[in-house]
Design a protein around this motif. Structure first.
Motif, PDB file in Angstrom:
ATOM      1  N   ALA A  13      -1.219   4.945   1.011  1.00  0.00           N
ATOM      2  CA  ALA A  13      -0.914   4.181   2.671  1.00  0.00           C
ATOM      3  C   ALA A  13       0.010   5.375   3.003  1.00  0.00           C
ATOM      4  N   ASP A  50       0.551  -1.087   0.473  1.00  0.00           N
ATOM      5  CA  ASP A  50       0.778   0.147   0.032  1.00  0.00           C
ATOM      6  C   ASP A  50       1.061   1.168  -0.101  1.00  0.00           C
ATOM      7  N   ASN A 104      -4.539   3.138  12.406  1.00  0.00           N
ATOM      8  CA  ASN A 104      -5.871   3.690  11.560  1.00  0.00           C
ATOM      9  C   ASN A 104      -6.021   2.293  10.722  1.00  0.00           C
ATOM     10  N   ARG A 127      -6.375   1.475   8.311  1.00  0.00           N
ATOM     11  CA  ARG A 127      -6.515   0.751   6.532  1.00  0.00           C
ATOM     12  C   ARG A 127      -5.666  -0.102   6.713  1.00  0.00           C
ATOM     13  N   ARG A 144      -6.760  -3.488   7.281  1.00  0.00           N
ATOM     14  CA  ARG A 144      -7.599  -4.380   5.806  1.00  0.00           C
ATOM     15  C   ARG A 144      -7.331  -4.192   4.973  1.00  0.00           C
ATOM     16  N   HIS A 145      -5.577  -3.862   5.027  1.00  0.00           N
ATOM     17  CA  HIS A 145      -4.585  -4.091   3.616  1.00  0.00           C
ATOM     18  C   HIS A 145      -4.262  -6.031   4.069  1.00  0.00           C
TER      19      HIS A 145
END
Length: 461
Positions: free
Chosen positions: A123, A120, A356, A358, A361-362
């Motif tokens: 991000a 990612d 966070n 994210r 989910r990653h």
């Protein structure tokens, strides 16, 4: 394909093939080299081409013909005929150089990381920009001995998802997993101390142990995990200081330990009074419910090592160690004395990324994608006629029997532009091996098919 071998003429390619193996001492002084017909079959050229190559090498003084017997490597090759060639000695330095020199273009089953496109980057970029907008502040100062405290708080909570109870004072931040293992060895292992490793085992740890001057003993690793009976017998006889182990995604086999084996290893460590260094750098690529040694032991005899370069970015060099509080303080002292503090900007970036939702989910998406690629890769390997050691269900590695000397295959792979991690590098004794570590994210392209074909040719020879 624009590789060195393809740019050479066919005769020159034959000469280069044999020359690299003489330099690597695959064919030692006085050894018989393949016959003309064998060389022709191996390299896919005509016997006339192979014979021409041998005649030119004999004229240059590299080999000699013996009537009715074949060609042999000369005892002394004249210095004047030595031609500069890429390094052909297959060892840890060779593999690391191949990886680093290739940079982002590196490809092949020998890689130890996920493809950059899977990570990612958006991000990470947004996080670094957010840190820049906050102003210099602490970034202009030195860090702390154990590392950025808010990140250690987050890591302590994350360890709880693996069943590992720890608080921030038990955690020391490092510059990646290699630095973490190096600090633990510097703190606990003196030159001459006995350290147990799994056989096969990650070559990076073997290299660090060699530099440390440790006495290294391999514990056989079966398709069901470490041979715990052998582990206890070796521990009783050698009285080790430390055992290095992966509980999940064992590098290079990709296999994981079951709860019973985890309990036995911890019991043996307590019985014979040694530490267990649990390298869990691939933790987030697996089911968090898999058993961990540190969870079973409560960080009494275990030192847990983790990191994020595999799931976020290779250049985000943040790792950590979790252990008993007194040992954590000793490791922090070693860290300061040998390298001062770790870069807080990286630690602050990781803190933001983990804080966070994210990142969660990653890694969930990464696991699902890996599962799909692993199933495809294992089917491809078996369809090509090669055997897989155990059946890895997690992570990105498989340990594949290529039915040939994989040092030879690594050299062939270099000519094809494909990186191979041969089994000898994972052996504590550096034994020649038929196995290689296979990254299941490897793209099934023409170069990979050529590598499989090369393995079959080598097996026949």
């Amino acid at each position: 394909m624009d590789t060195a071998a393809h740019r050479l003429s066919r005769v020159d390619a034959c000469i280069d093939w044999l020359r690299t193996r003489i330099d690597a001492r695959v064919f030692r002084a006085g050894a018989r080299v393949p016959s003309v017909r064998e060389l022709a079959r191996t390299l896919g050229v005509s016997p006339f081409t192979a014979a021409d190559a041998y005649e030119r090498m004999a004229a240059a003084g590299l080999i000699e013909a013996r009537r009715g017997s074949g060609y042999y490597v000369r005892d002394v090759a004249p210095a004047a005929v030595r031609v500069a060639a890429p390094s052909s000695h297959v060892d840890l330095k060779w593999l690391m150089q191949q990886m680093l020199d290739s940079g982002r273009a590196a490809r092949g089953p020998g890689l130890g990381v996920l493809p950059p496109a899977w990570l990612d980057g958006d991000a990470l970029g947004a996080t670094l920009r957010a840190i820049g907008r906050e102003g210099a502040g602490r970034l202009l100062e030195g860090g702390t001995a154990q590392g950025y405290a808010p990140l250690r708080d987050v890591l302590a909570r994350r360890l709880g998802t693996f069943g590992i109870a720890a608080h921030a004072d038990q955690i020391v931040l490092t510059t990646g997993i290699t630095h973490a293992i190096h600090l633990a060895l510097q703190t606990l292992v003196a030159p001459g101390d006995t350290v147990l490793v799994l056989d096969p085992s990650w070559f990076g740890a073997l290299g660090m142990l060699a530099l440390r001057g440790a006495r290294v003993i391999g514990v056989p690793y079966t398709p069901d995990g470490p041979d715990v009976a052998a582990l206890e017998a070796i521990a009783q006889e050698s009285r080790p200081r430390l055992l290095l182990v992966n509980s999940v995604v064992q590098n290079p086999t990709g296999l994981a330990l079951d709860a019973q084996t985890v309990a036995r290893i911890v019991d043996i460590a307590h019985k014979y009074d040694f530490y267990v260094l649990e390298d869990d750098v691939y933790a987030d690529l697996c089911d968090p419910a898999l058993p961990r040694l540190a969870a079973h032991d409560g960080l009494r005899r275990t030192i847990y090592a983790g990191g994020y370069s595999k799931t976020l970015a290779a250049n985000l060099r943040v790792g950590y160690l979790a252990c008993g509080e007194a040992l954590a303080q000793a490791i922090a002292d070693t860290k300061v004395l040998t390298g001062y503090t770790t870069p807080e900007v990286n630690e602050r970036a990781l803190h933001k990324l983990l804080a966070n939702g994210r990142y969660g989910r990653h890694v969930t998406a990464l696991r699902e994608r890996l599962d799909t690629h692993r199933r495809r890769a294992l089917k491809l390997i078996e369809r090509e006629g090669f055997a897989i050691y155990g059946r890895p269900r997690h992570g990105l590695f498989a340990w594949v029997d290529m039915a040939c000397d994989t040092n030879e295959l690594a050299l062939a792979g270099r000519d094809l532009g494909v990186l191979v991690a041969p089994g000898s590098l994972f052996s504590p004794a550096q034994r020649t091996s038929r196995y290689m570590r296979y990254n299941v994210t490897t793209t099934a392209d023409s170069a990979l098919r050529d590598l499989f074909d090369a393995a079959r040719r080598l097996a026949r020879v």
